[in-house]
Motif scaffolding. Structure first.
Motif, PDB file in Angstrom:
ATOM      1  N   TRP A 258     -39.087   5.905 -11.010  1.00 57.34           N
ATOM      2  CA  TRP A 258     -39.182   4.864 -10.074  1.00 57.34           C
ATOM      3  C   TRP A 258     -38.747   4.365 -10.535  1.00 57.34           C
ATOM      4  O   TRP A 258     -37.324   4.056  -9.832  1.00 57.34           O
ATOM      5  N   LEU A 259     -38.379   3.338 -11.796  1.00 50.98           N
ATOM      6  CA  LEU A 259     -37.121   2.764 -12.619  1.00 50.98           C
ATOM      7  C   LEU A 259     -35.547   2.917 -12.208  1.00 50.98           C
ATOM      8  O   LEU A 259     -34.837   2.679 -11.722  1.00 50.98           O
ATOM      9  N   ARG A 260     -36.070   5.064 -12.444  1.00 50.47           N
ATOM     10  CA  ARG A 260     -34.656   5.716 -12.832  1.00 50.47           C
ATOM     11  C   ARG A 260     -33.591   5.983 -11.023  1.00 50.47           C
ATOM     12  O   ARG A 260     -32.966   5.616 -11.101  1.00 50.47           O
ATOM     13  N   VAL A 261     -34.558   6.042 -10.432  1.00 44.47           N
ATOM     14  CA  VAL A 261     -34.613   6.135  -9.173  1.00 44.47           C
ATOM     15  C   VAL A 261     -34.025   4.929  -8.190  1.00 44.47           C
ATOM     16  O   VAL A 261     -32.983   4.462  -7.719  1.00 44.47           O
ATOM     17  N   VAL A 262     -34.866   3.424  -8.158  1.00 43.42           N
ATOM     18  CA  VAL A 262     -34.473   2.167  -8.394  1.00 43.42           C
ATOM     19  C   VAL A 262     -33.246   2.056  -8.430  1.00 43.42           C
ATOM     20  O   VAL A 262     -31.913   1.300  -7.703  1.00 43.42           O
ATOM     21  N   SER A 263     -32.990   2.391 -10.102  1.00 44.50           N
ATOM     22  CA  SER A 263     -30.863   1.475 -10.923  1.00 44.50           C
ATOM     23  C   SER A 263     -30.436   2.526 -10.161  1.00 44.50           C
ATOM     24  O   SER A 263     -29.383   2.360  -9.299  1.00 44.50           O
ATOM     25  N   ALA A 264     -30.598   3.802  -9.932  1.00 44.00           N
ATOM     26  CA  ALA A 264     -29.669   5.037  -9.038  1.00 44.00           C
ATOM     27  C   ALA A 264     -29.230   4.763  -7.506  1.00 44.00           C
ATOM     28  O   ALA A 264     -27.995   4.235  -7.537  1.00 44.00           O
ATOM     29  N   CYS A 265     -30.526   4.333  -7.112  1.00 41.46           N
ATOM     30  CA  CYS A 265     -29.565   3.108  -5.640  1.00 41.46           C
ATOM     31  C   CYS A 265     -28.924   2.345  -5.375  1.00 41.46           C
ATOM     32  O   CYS A 265     -28.246   1.952  -4.827  1.00 41.46           O
ATOM     33  N   CYS A 266     -29.405   1.424  -6.383  1.00 40.07           N
ATOM     34  CA  CYS A 266     -28.203   0.291  -6.632  1.00 40.07           C
ATOM     35  C   CYS A 266     -26.990   0.408  -7.063  1.00 40.07           C
ATOM     36  O   CYS A 266     -26.139  -0.122  -6.152  1.00 40.07           O
ATOM     37  N   LYS A 267     -26.696   1.297  -7.601  1.00 44.04           N
ATOM     38  CA  LYS A 267     -24.875   1.496  -7.901  1.00 44.04           C
ATOM     39  C   LYS A 267     -24.336   2.773  -7.003  1.00 44.04           C
ATOM     40  O   LYS A 267     -23.138   2.301  -7.531  1.00 44.04           O
ATOM     41  N   ILE A 268     -25.114   2.645  -5.871  1.00 42.73           N
ATOM     42  CA  ILE A 268     -24.035   3.285  -4.680  1.00 42.73           C
ATOM     43  C   ILE A 268     -24.166   2.322  -3.581  1.00 42.73           C
ATOM     44  O   ILE A 268     -24.081   2.454  -2.322  1.00 42.73           O
ATOM     45  N   CYS A 306     -32.495  -1.254 -15.176  1.00 45.89           N
ATOM     46  CA  CYS A 306     -32.950  -0.679 -13.770  1.00 45.89           C
ATOM     47  C   CYS A 306     -32.224  -2.745 -13.880  1.00 45.89           C
ATOM     48  O   CYS A 306     -31.797  -3.037 -12.356  1.00 45.89           O
ATOM     49  N   LEU A 307     -32.804  -3.582 -14.167  1.00 45.62           N
ATOM     50  CA  LEU A 307     -32.339  -4.676 -13.835  1.00 45.62           C
ATOM     51  C   LEU A 307     -30.812  -5.497 -13.620  1.00 45.62           C
ATOM     52  O   LEU A 307     -30.668  -6.347 -12.877  1.00 45.62           O
ATOM     53  N   ASN A 308     -30.301  -4.974 -14.793  1.00 48.11           N
ATOM     54  CA  ASN A 308     -28.976  -5.227 -14.668  1.00 48.11           C
ATOM     55  C   ASN A 308     -28.287  -4.767 -13.095  1.00 48.11           C
ATOM     56  O   ASN A 308     -27.259  -5.454 -12.618  1.00 48.11           O
ATOM     57  N   SER A 309     -28.304  -3.421 -13.029  1.00 48.62           N
ATOM     58  CA  SER A 309     -28.151  -2.977 -11.507  1.00 48.62           C
ATOM     59  C   SER A 309     -28.582  -3.478 -10.562  1.00 48.62           C
ATOM     60  O   SER A 309     -27.872  -3.780  -9.566  1.00 48.62           O
ATOM     61  N   LEU A 310     -29.678  -3.945 -10.231  1.00 50.51           N
ATOM     62  CA  LEU A 310     -30.721  -5.263  -9.223  1.00 50.51           C
ATOM     63  C   LEU A 310     -29.626  -6.508  -9.289  1.00 50.51           C
ATOM     64  O   LEU A 310     -29.560  -6.979  -8.099  1.00 50.51           O
ATOM     65  N   VAL A 311     -29.297  -7.057 -10.153  1.00 47.14           N
ATOM     66  CA  VAL A 311     -29.336  -8.131 -10.116  1.00 47.14           C
ATOM     67  C   VAL A 311     -27.427  -7.842  -9.368  1.00 47.14           C
ATOM     68  O   VAL A 311     -26.730  -8.839  -9.029  1.00 47.14           O
ATOM     69  N   LEU A 312     -26.496  -6.987  -9.797  1.00 46.35           N
ATOM     70  CA  LEU A 312     -25.612  -6.248  -8.996  1.00 46.35           C
ATOM     71  C   LEU A 312     -25.525  -7.010  -8.196  1.00 46.35           C
ATOM     72  O   LEU A 312     -24.455  -6.129  -7.538  1.00 46.35           O
ATOM     73  N   TYR A 313     -26.565  -5.893  -7.824  1.00 49.52           N
ATOM     74  CA  TYR A 313     -26.448  -4.879  -6.100  1.00 49.52           C
ATOM     75  C   TYR A 313     -26.567  -6.233  -5.172  1.00 49.52           C
ATOM     76  O   TYR A 313     -25.042  -6.368  -4.286  1.00 49.52           O
ATOM     77  N   PHE A 314     -26.621  -7.119  -5.260  1.00 45.80           N
ATOM     78  CA  PHE A 314     -26.209  -8.680  -4.468  1.00 45.80           C
ATOM     79  C   PHE A 314     -24.617  -8.598  -4.239  1.00 45.80           C
ATOM     80  O   PHE A 314     -24.775  -9.143  -4.971  1.00 45.80           O
ATOM     81  N   ASN A 315     -24.323  -9.264  -3.352  1.00 45.09           N
ATOM     82  CA  ASN A 315     -22.857  -9.977  -3.419  1.00 45.09           C
ATOM     83  C   ASN A 315     -22.921 -11.059  -3.520  1.00 45.09           C
ATOM     84  O   ASN A 315     -23.911 -11.843  -3.960  1.00 45.09           O
ATOM     85  N   THR A 316     -21.776 -11.517  -3.944  1.00 45.43           N
ATOM     86  CA  THR A 316     -21.526 -12.883  -4.208  1.00 45.43           C
ATOM     87  C   THR A 316     -21.985 -13.988  -3.809  1.00 45.43           C
ATOM     88  O   THR A 316     -22.557 -15.234  -4.166  1.00 45.43           O
ATOM     89  N   SER A 317     -21.758 -14.076  -2.034  1.00 49.96           N
ATOM     90  CA  SER A 317     -22.422 -14.468  -1.956  1.00 49.96           C
ATOM     91  C   SER A 317     -23.895 -14.486  -1.383  1.00 49.96           C
ATOM     92  O   SER A 317     -24.718 -15.642  -0.032  1.00 49.96           O
TER      93      SER A 317
END
Length: 485
Positions: A258-268, A306-317
């Motif tokens: 579950w964590l790996r697929v969430v991280s993979a979704c955030c990276k694209i 996974c946490l780093n991928s989610l943090v970087l998923y958001f736009n700056t705004s």
């Protein structure tokens, strides 16, 4: 005088001649000879002279002596009772339990997984009608055939050659990833999704996808795992209060997938935004909450990715407001004990000097301090220096010399306040705030006596000394700027 006799001076020895050396004993002295000489000389006899004592013989049973003994016993009993009372005061509050909260409850069986409709996919139909296979493939055996191809890696190779994935195949592999109890099948499905969600050199997906892991599917999976979502006015239970009902309670077996697929979704995110900002916020709250589960302590690397991928998923705004919402949600779930420090320390270790990670750490520390002191600060005022000054005033107002001082609460406040001040450049550049903080740390490190063994008093003294050493390197330089932490 006889003429033949020598003269008198001739009998005298010449003083200028050296004295003759004594002849060496040719006989080797053995141990028996030494013992014989020892006993013959009488050295073995101890000559002890009796000494006369000037003291008067002690008379037992005298009234004066009995009185002294009773007085000594009474004094000793009083001292013992005083020490016992002081020990009771020290142990008036139970020791702080270790970190850890119950994040997962009873797991539930997933629904409607048998009828996946994968037998009707074009991929299997092409195998059924092909005349070059050399065997007949029945539709009833289609799922087992796909499982074999998935575990052997052939399904991924064919998908990469074709350049596309059918929706039924994508949904079927995701279901195996999230719910399968077969470890090899689960890992193969995870590798499959990691590959098809990867980007090439031109920032394009390796295969065309019409079906993506949605938030609703991932939330349904984490609910079936027994994840305890926050209810109004309640927090997650501690690990010690967990009721173990067999193997249905505790971290699920599919949580890594579950964590790996969430991280993979955030990276694209640059290609496809699978989650909305609110959905990404909830996923980030879930991942941060998993840091409190002791059963997942060995998965810090996967959790961190996974946490780093989610943090970087958001736009700056989006990040500024979303970070505040995440910090508020986490502060409502976590207990104000070592669990809140566990989260702050883990985020510090995972994000490091990342600007977004530092901002998340400062906002989380601010929200936890608000709860610690029972304050309510609006989210739009969270970044203002005035709120930080108010928090600093509340923390520094704690008098360590007071008898009612709660040293554990002070220990938590020191750690959170230090993270709040030095995780944001807006606060660490304020010389007045930093000087006030350093002076209070010096007070805590010097005014708590070494004889004070109340709960967490030594730890507060040591922690204040440690934080003070770090704060020294952050003092203002000639250019008015603070040295990096």
């Amino acid at each position: 005088m006889v003429m033949d006799e020598p003269l008198d001076f001739e009998k005298e020895e010449d003083p200028l001649l050296p004295a003759p050396r004594p002849t060496k004993r040719k006989k080797i002295i053995g141990l028996d000879d030494l013992l014989l000489d020892y006993f013959e000389t009488g050295k073995d006899k101890l000559k002890v002279k009796p000494t006369k004592s000037n003291r008067r013989p002690r008379e037992y049973g005298s009234d004066d002596e009995n009185t002294d003994v009773r007085e000594n016993e009474i004094t000793f009993c009083k001292l013992f009772e005083d020490c016992e009372e002081k020990a009771k005061e020290l142990d008036a509050r139970d020791d702080v339990p270790p970190w850890g909260q119950q994040i997962f409850g009873c797991q539930k069986a997933p629904l409607n997984l048998n009828d996946m409709g994968v037998e009707a996919c074009q991929f299997l139909q092409s195998f059924c009608v092909s005349e070059h296979l050399g065997f007949d493939l029945e539709i009833q055996q289609g799922e087992g055939f796909l499982e074999s191809m998935l575990m052997d890696g052939w399904l991924l190779k064919l998908v990469l050659i074709c350049g596309s994935v059918e929706d039924s195949i994508a949904s079927w592999t995701l279901t195996k990833l999230l719910y399968s109890s077969n470890k090899k099948l689960q890992v193969s499905a995870t590798d499959f999704w990691d590959s098809i969600l990867s980007l090439d050199e031109d920032d394009k997906l390796l295969a065309n996808l019409g079906y993506f892991p949605s938030y609703s599917v991932l939330k349904c999976a984490i609910l079936s795992y027994g994840y305890l979502f926050e209810t109004s006015g309640s927090k997650a239970l501690t690990s010690e209060s967990a009721t173990a009902d067999g193997s249905d309670v505790g971290p699920p077996h599919n949580i890594i997938a579950w964590l790996r697929v969430v991280s993979a979704c955030c990276k694209i995110r640059k290609v496809c935004s699978i989650f909305s900002p609110s959905e990404a916020e909830e996923l980030l709250v879930i991942v941060i909450s998993l840091l409190l589960d002791r059963g997942l302590e060995g998965l810090l690397l996967i959790l961190g990715d996974c946490l780093n991928s989610l943090v970087l998923y958001f736009n700056t705004s989006e990040w500024e407001s979303s970070c505040v919402m995440v910090a508020e949600s986490i502060s409502k779930r976590v207990n104000m004990d070592l669990n809140c420090l566990r989260i702050v320390d883990c985020i510090t270790a995972i994000t490091g000097t990342n600007a977004r990670g530092k901002f998340l750490r400062s906002q989380l520390a601010l929200q936890l301090l608000k709860i610690n002191f029972g304050l309510k600060v609006k989210p739009e005022n969270a970044e203002k220096v005035g709120s930080v000054e108010k928090m600093l005033k509340l923390v520094t107002s704690i008098n360590v010399k007071e008898k009612e001082c709660d040293f554990f609460r002070l220990y938590v406040s020191l750690v959170l306040m230090d993270n709040l001040l030095f995780s944001s450049d807006a606060f660490r550049d304020n010389a007045m705030i930093v000087d006030t903080w350093r002076n209070y740390l010096r007070t805590c490190s010097t005014q708590i006596e070494f004889r004070n063994w109340r709960l967490y008093a030594p730890k507060v003294r040591n922690k204040a000394s440690y934080l003070l050493q770090g704060a020294v390197f952050r003092k203002s330089g000639d250019d008015g700027s603070l040295a990096p932490r």
